[in-house]
Design a protein around this motif. Structure first.
Motif, PDB file in Angstrom:
ATOM      1  N   PRO A 104       0.841  -1.199   0.000  1.00 14.20           N
ATOM      2  CA  PRO A 104       0.000   0.000   0.000  1.00 14.20           C
ATOM      3  C   PRO A 104       0.877   1.249   0.000  1.00 14.20           C
ATOM      4  O   PRO A 104       1.960   1.248   0.589  1.00 14.20           O
ATOM      5  CB  PRO A 104      -0.781  -0.116   1.315  1.00 14.20           C
ATOM      6  N   PRO A 105       0.441   2.318  -0.672  1.00 11.64           N
ATOM      7  CA  PRO A 105       1.256   3.534  -0.736  1.00 11.64           C
ATOM      8  C   PRO A 105       1.376   4.203   0.624  1.00 11.64           C
ATOM      9  O   PRO A 105       0.545   4.002   1.514  1.00 11.64           O
ATOM     10  CB  PRO A 105       0.489   4.428  -1.718  1.00 11.64           C
ATOM     11  N   GLY A 106       2.434   4.994   0.749  1.00 13.94           N
ATOM     12  CA  GLY A 106       2.626   5.751   1.987  1.00 13.94           C
ATOM     13  C   GLY A 106       3.569   5.045   2.945  1.00 13.94           C
ATOM     14  O   GLY A 106       4.020   3.928   2.706  1.00 13.94           O
ATOM     15  N   GLY A 107       3.872   5.706   4.011  1.00 17.52           N
ATOM     16  CA  GLY A 107       4.775   5.141   5.012  1.00 17.52           C
ATOM     17  C   GLY A 107       6.211   5.558   4.767  1.00 17.52           C
ATOM     18  O   GLY A 107       6.591   5.925   3.659  1.00 17.52           O
ATOM     19  N   ARG A 108       7.008   5.490   5.820  1.00 14.80           N
ATOM     20  CA  ARG A 108       8.408   5.881   5.721  1.00 14.80           C
ATOM     21  C   ARG A 108       9.207   4.843   4.956  1.00 14.80           C
ATOM     22  O   ARG A 108       8.964   3.640   5.057  1.00 14.80           O
ATOM     23  CB  ARG A 108       8.985   6.070   7.124  1.00 14.80           C
ATOM     24  N   ARG A 109      10.171   5.326   4.204  1.00 14.52           N
ATOM     25  CA  ARG A 109      10.997   4.451   3.369  1.00 14.52           C
ATOM     26  C   ARG A 109      11.701   3.374   4.205  1.00 14.52           C
ATOM     27  O   ARG A 109      11.736   2.194   3.822  1.00 14.52           O
ATOM     28  CB  ARG A 109      12.028   5.296   2.613  1.00 14.52           C
ATOM     29  N   ALA A 110      12.236   3.771   5.348  1.00 12.18           N
ATOM     30  CA  ALA A 110      12.960   2.819   6.192  1.00 12.18           C
ATOM     31  C   ALA A 110      12.043   1.698   6.688  1.00 12.18           C
ATOM     32  O   ALA A 110      12.451   0.531   6.764  1.00 12.18           O
ATOM     33  CB  ALA A 110      13.597   3.545   7.376  1.00 12.18           C
ATOM     34  N   ARG A 114      12.305  -2.298   5.791  1.00 14.18           N
ATOM     35  CA  ARG A 114      12.367  -3.313   6.850  1.00 14.18           C
ATOM     36  C   ARG A 114      11.325  -4.398   6.627  1.00 14.18           C
ATOM     37  O   ARG A 114      11.610  -5.593   6.781  1.00 14.18           O
ATOM     38  CB  ARG A 114      12.170  -2.656   8.220  1.00 14.18           C
ATOM     39  N   LEU A 115      10.119  -3.994   6.243  1.00 15.62           N
ATOM     40  CA  LEU A 115       9.058  -4.976   5.980  1.00 15.62           C
ATOM     41  C   LEU A 115       9.435  -5.887   4.819  1.00 15.62           C
ATOM     42  O   LEU A 115       9.176  -7.099   4.849  1.00 15.62           O
ATOM     43  CB  LEU A 115       7.745  -4.248   5.683  1.00 15.62           C
ATOM     44  N   ILE A 116      10.059  -5.319   3.786  1.00 18.62           N
ATOM     45  CA  ILE A 116      10.493  -6.115   2.645  1.00 18.62           C
ATOM     46  C   ILE A 116      11.573  -7.108   3.068  1.00 18.62           C
ATOM     47  O   ILE A 116      11.530  -8.296   2.711  1.00 18.62           O
ATOM     48  CB  ILE A 116      10.997  -5.186   1.518  1.00 18.62           C
ATOM     49  N   ALA A 117      12.536  -6.639   3.842  1.00 13.99           N
ATOM     50  CA  ALA A 117      13.618  -7.513   4.300  1.00 13.99           C
ATOM     51  C   ALA A 117      13.074  -8.656   5.153  1.00 13.99           C
ATOM     52  O   ALA A 117      13.496  -9.821   5.002  1.00 13.99           O
ATOM     53  CB  ALA A 117      14.643  -6.698   5.082  1.00 13.99           C
ATOM     54  N   GLU A 118      12.116  -8.356   6.028  1.00 12.93           N
ATOM     55  CA  GLU A 118      11.531  -9.386   6.888  1.00 12.93           C
ATOM     56  C   GLU A 118      10.734 -10.396   6.074  1.00 12.93           C
ATOM     57  O   GLU A 118      10.806 -11.610   6.329  1.00 12.93           O
ATOM     58  CB  GLU A 118      10.625  -8.738   7.938  1.00 12.93           C
ATOM     59  N   ALA A 119      10.005  -9.909   5.079  1.00  9.83           N
ATOM     60  CA  ALA A 119       9.200 -10.797   4.255  1.00  9.83           C
ATOM     61  C   ALA A 119      10.086 -11.746   3.445  1.00  9.83           C
ATOM     62  O   ALA A 119       9.774 -12.936   3.300  1.00  9.83           O
ATOM     63  CB  ALA A 119       8.303  -9.976   3.322  1.00  9.83           C
ATOM     64  N   LEU A 120      11.194 -11.233   2.918  1.00  6.23           N
ATOM     65  CA  LEU A 120      12.130 -12.080   2.179  1.00  6.23           C
ATOM     66  C   LEU A 120      12.758 -13.124   3.101  1.00  6.23           C
ATOM     67  O   LEU A 120      12.918 -14.294   2.712  1.00  6.23           O
ATOM     68  CB  LEU A 120      13.208 -11.226   1.521  1.00  6.23           C
ATOM     69  N   ARG A 121      13.100 -12.720   4.298  1.00  7.85           N
ATOM     70  CA  ARG A 121      13.679 -13.668   5.253  1.00  7.85           C
ATOM     71  C   ARG A 121      12.692 -14.787   5.572  1.00  7.85           C
ATOM     72  O   ARG A 121      13.079 -15.959   5.689  1.00  7.85           O
ATOM     73  CB  ARG A 121      14.076 -12.935   6.527  1.00  7.85           C
TER      74      ARG A 121
END
Length: 215
Positions: A104-110, A114-121
């Motif tokens: 979803p759009p919005g939210g801080r880049r960092a 982090r959410l992307i890194a956690e999902a990949l893990r």
């Protein structure tokens, strides 16, 4: 309120003739399998649920998600995720950029990173955010497609022959991952497949579709 995905008296017409009829409620965590020969209307049913039914068809009946009628809701607001037999990753984007596209759009880049890194893990692809999708194996691409869809925060999941291009060993691995992810998150799942092993692995009800129009 009925939690899950409800298909209430769905009827889809082609050339004014009934093509497919379904009336079923899918509770959270359950996998409904829809089987039938090519051309019977399985993918057409999914198109009606996602709000992308083509102009050659007419759909009737109510689609409800967690008790909310979404029959006329625009496709991008329905909160329904779908996986196809092709992973449909964008070749000009990195793995991380592909995943960010699904969020979803919005939210801080960092926070997004982090959410992307956690999902990949979570799917065994830690550190893959900067990879080119072309360098991934078929199983890795399938997992990235799953993660991208889950990051869109769907409330229901559709599978359109999602495992058909994977070899036998990889098919079982990816299928288990997707089924477990859906059940862990309490998502109702509707799976279209030709494969009886997919249906058996789903451990849920099965609808066998037959042509209503005789064609």
């Amino acid at each position: 309120m009925d939690k899950g995905l409800t298909l209430r008296k769905i009827c889809i017409l082609k050339d004014a003739k009934p093509l497919i009829e379904v009336d079923h409620h899918i509770p959270p965590g359950e996998i409904l399998t829809v089987m039938g020969p090519s051309g019977v209307g399985k993918s057409t049913l999914l198109a009606y649920i996602t709000g992308t039914l083509g102009p050659d068809f007419t759909g009737m009946g109510e689609i409800a998600l967690d008790g909310r009628d979404i029959t006329t809701t625009p496709p991008h607001l329905r909160q329904i995720g779908i996986l196809f037999q092709d992973d449909l990753l964008f070749p000009h984007m990195s793995v991380g950029a592909n995943l960010a596209f699904g969020m979803p759009p919005g939210g801080r880049r960092a926070v997004r990173q982090r959410l992307i890194a956690e999902a990949l893990r979570d799917v065994g692809l830690e550190g893959y955010a900067n990879r080119d999708p072309a360098t991934l194996s078929g199983g890795q691409r399938a997992r990235v497609a799953l993660v991208r869809m889950m990051l869109s925060q769907p409330k229901a999941l559709l599978l359109d022959e999602a495992f058909s291009r994977l070899d036998v060993a990889l098919r079982a691995q990816v299928r288990t991952l997707i089924f477990q992810t859906a059940q862990d998150r309490g998502l109702p799942v509707l799976m279209v497949t030709h494969d009886a092993e997919d249906a058996a692995a789903a451990k849920g009800p099965v609808i066998e579709l037959r042509s209503l129009s005789g064609g």
